[in-house]
Each structure stands twice: as C-alpha cells, then as structure tokens.
Motif scaffolding. Structure first.
Motif, PDB file in Angstrom:
ATOM      1  N   TRP A 107     -10.381 -32.855  74.034  1.00 12.51           N
ATOM      2  CA  TRP A 107      -9.405 -31.938  74.902  1.00 12.51           C
ATOM      3  C   TRP A 107      -8.437 -32.546  75.232  1.00 12.51           C
ATOM      4  CZ3 TRP A 107      -9.020 -31.095  80.067  1.00 12.51           C
ATOM      5  CH2 TRP A 107      -8.154 -29.970  80.428  1.00 12.51           C
ATOM      6  N   ARG A 111      -4.635 -31.668  74.669  1.00 13.40           N
ATOM      7  CA  ARG A 111      -3.646 -31.405  75.779  1.00 13.40           C
ATOM      8  C   ARG A 111      -2.259 -32.016  75.968  1.00 13.40           C
ATOM      9  NH1 ARG A 111      -2.733 -26.845  76.435  1.00 13.40           N
ATOM     10  NH2 ARG A 111      -1.625 -27.484  78.636  1.00 13.40           N
ATOM     11  N   LYS A 112      -2.437 -33.369  75.778  1.00 15.84           N
ATOM     12  CA  LYS A 112      -1.330 -34.323  75.765  1.00 15.84           C
ATOM     13  C   LYS A 112      -0.406 -34.032  74.735  1.00 15.84           C
ATOM     14  CE  LYS A 112      -2.422 -38.504  73.371  1.00 15.84           C
ATOM     15  NZ  LYS A 112      -2.981 -40.093  73.558  1.00 15.84           N
ATOM     16  N   GLY A 114       0.114 -30.637  74.160  1.00 13.69           N
ATOM     17  CA  GLY A 114       0.227 -29.418  74.327  1.00 13.69           C
ATOM     18  C   GLY A 114      -0.190 -28.113  73.613  1.00 13.69           C
ATOM     19  N   ALA A 118      -5.373 -24.517  78.352  1.00 13.19           N
ATOM     20  CA  ALA A 118      -5.124 -25.519  79.540  1.00 13.19           C
ATOM     21  C   ALA A 118      -6.611 -25.650  80.437  1.00 13.19           C
ATOM     22  CB  ALA A 118      -4.106 -25.225  80.370  1.00 13.19           C
ATOM     23  N   ASP A 119      -7.660 -24.475  80.187  1.00 13.63           N
ATOM     24  CA  ASP A 119      -8.850 -24.566  80.688  1.00 13.63           C
ATOM     25  C   ASP A 119      -9.842 -25.235  79.749  1.00 13.63           C
ATOM     26  OD1 ASP A 119     -10.452 -23.744  83.095  1.00 13.63           O
ATOM     27  OD2 ASP A 119     -11.484 -22.882  81.186  1.00 13.63           O
ATOM     28  N   LYS A 195      -1.357 -39.281  78.915  1.00  8.94           N
ATOM     29  CA  LYS A 195      -0.693 -37.842  78.829  1.00  8.94           C
ATOM     30  C   LYS A 195       0.694 -38.123  78.661  1.00  8.94           C
ATOM     31  CE  LYS A 195       0.885 -37.482  83.947  1.00  8.94           C
ATOM     32  NZ  LYS A 195       0.755 -37.020  84.977  1.00  8.94           N
TER      33      LYS A 195
END
Length: 279
Positions: A107, A111-112, A114, A118-119, A195
């Motif tokens: 995850w 997320r890095k 995009g 986001a949760d 990130k």
C-alpha cells in the motif's frame, strides 16, 4: 544457443525480490534477466516461447543457473500450468512475509505513485491484490499441482532481515551453486521506504514504464528501476517506524488470512504463526 530458464522466483512482491535480484544477478554462476519482472507467464504469454527465450540470450556456458524473478506468478491462476508446459522441471522459489507487513508495504508503494485509496482500511476492502497477494497457501497449492514440492524453495522474509548472508546461502545451496559472500552494500535494502517528491511526476514515470514494458522495453525499464539516481530524483525516504497500520486493519487482515497461515504451517511445514505474532 538460446536457453530457457531453470530457475524462477515466483512471488510474492514486497518480500525481498528486488534484493534477491540485485544480489543474484552478480553471482558468476547465475544469469538473471537485466529486467526484473518479465511477466511472461501471466501478462505476456501470447508473445510466445521464442520471445521469452530471447530474454535470456546473454546466458553463458559458465552459468548453469538461468533465471527470472517475477513477483506475480504465484497468484496467477494459469502461471503454474504454463510454466510446467514451457520449462523442464525448473527450480522455484518464494519468500513469505507477514501478510500484514506485506500488504502495508504494498500500500505504501502504491500511495507513493498516487494509486489506491488513501485510507489503508478502505484499500484492503476495495483492492483485491492487497489481500490476494498474501494468499500464499492458495498459490503454493496451484504450484504443487504441477511441480514437485522438493523443487520449491520456501524462504521467509524475516530470515533475510535477520541474516542476509544465511538467507542467500540457503538460496545458493538450493540452486546448487557456490556460496557468495555479501559486501556491506549487499546488506543494505536496495529500495528503502519512500514517498514521491511529486505525485504527478512519480505517477507519470510509472505510466511511462508500463507503456515501455508493453512495447517490449523490459530491459530499459529494468535499467531505470535499478538506478539509484532515478530513485533519488523521484522519491524521498520515509521512516517506516513512524507510520504503522491501524489495529482494526491488522485484525481484519489476520481474520481474512488466518486459514492461509495455518495451511502454510500444516501443509508446507513452515512455522511462521509465532514469528509473525499471529495467535
């Protein structure tokens, strides 16, 4: 003469596959494709055996082990049968990681770029891959249908973290090649948690890599992904200890995958429940 591989790392992701690739690729008796993750037996099987064999054209007679590291084969429903049909009794390897830690790392990686909700809890319920790529017993069941159990080396990611040299020694022993002493560089993680410096740029880079791979540019993608400079330009390190999954998500993963962990112990004889803190 072009050779097909006799060794495959089949999964999962986020369990040391990049470290293994960067280490074994320098072993004098091992030839690995410059690009990790060819995805032949899942995404690109229609390209044919000739295309696949051409990816290993650099192998020499002094390299008895010819291999590929692809983290997704363990989870594709047809990969095991395709491998058995294409390759002659290959040696296979997996590296198992606590499903909570593997999903969390996956995850963070998404997320890095995009991607994904986001949760984390929402992602677990909406992105099938997050839990699906931790269904180790299910994947191994498919492979042992077509491949002898003694041809599959089941490693544990915790051992790589605790003692990289011993982890590598067990791998080279399985492959029947000489031991390879590790350098200080080898002992460090190749791709630390990070990130994106810019989500827009990182996502564009990922989409470009996907496009290049689709157009038979896996070698170029591999070269860029292995570049420390490219990684520094796109990402900045984060302290993983400062961000942890919430307890509700941890409990959800353990509830959903408890049977998988039980079968890893009972069917495949790998004691992981206590090591991973599962009750």
């Amino acid at each position: 003469m072009t050779r097909l591989p006799n060794f495959l790392y089949i999964g999962p992701d986020k369990a040391g596959s990049s470290w293994l690739h960067e280490t074994l690729i320098r072993h004098p008796e091992v030839y690995l494709t410059p690009a990790k993750d060819l995805y032949y037996f899942d995404r690109y099987y229609d390209r044919g055996t000739e295309w696949y064999a051409d990816q290993f054209r650099g192998a020499t007679d002094s390299q008895p082990i010819v291999g590929e590291i692809c983290q997704d084969y363990l989870f594709h429903p047809e990969a095991s049968a395709r491998i058995a049909k294409t390759l002659e009794d290959p040696q296979l390897m997996v590296s198992l990681r606590d499903p909570v830690e593997r999903a969390w790392s996956s995850w963070l990686y998404a997320r890095k770029h995009g991607m994904w909700p986001a949760d984390f809890g929402e992602a677990l319920r909406s992105v099938e891959e997050l839990l699906g790529h931790s269904r180790y017993a299910t994947g191994l069941d498919r492979f042992t249908t077509h491949h002898d159990r003694d041809r599959i080396h089941i490693a544990v990611f915790d051992d790589l973290v605790a003692d990289p040299q011993a982890f590598l020694d067990a791998t080279t022993d399985f492959l029947g090649v000489a031991t390879m002493p590790l350098t200080e560089d080898d002992l460090a993680a190749k791709l630390p948690a990070a990130k994106a410096r810019s989500l827009m740029v990182a996502n564009a880079a990922r989409r470009t890599a996907d496009w290049v791979r689709e157009h038979d540019g896996a070698r170029l993608v591999g070269a860029v992904k292995r570049s420390r400079l490219a990684h520094r330009l796109l990402y900045q390190p984060i302290d993983k200890s400062s961000v942890r999954p919430d307890q509700a998500s941890v409990d959800y993963i353990r509830e959903q995958l408890d049977d998988e962990v039980t079968r890893i112990e009972n069917v495949y004889g790998v004691a992981v429940r206590e090591r991973w803190g599962w009750r």
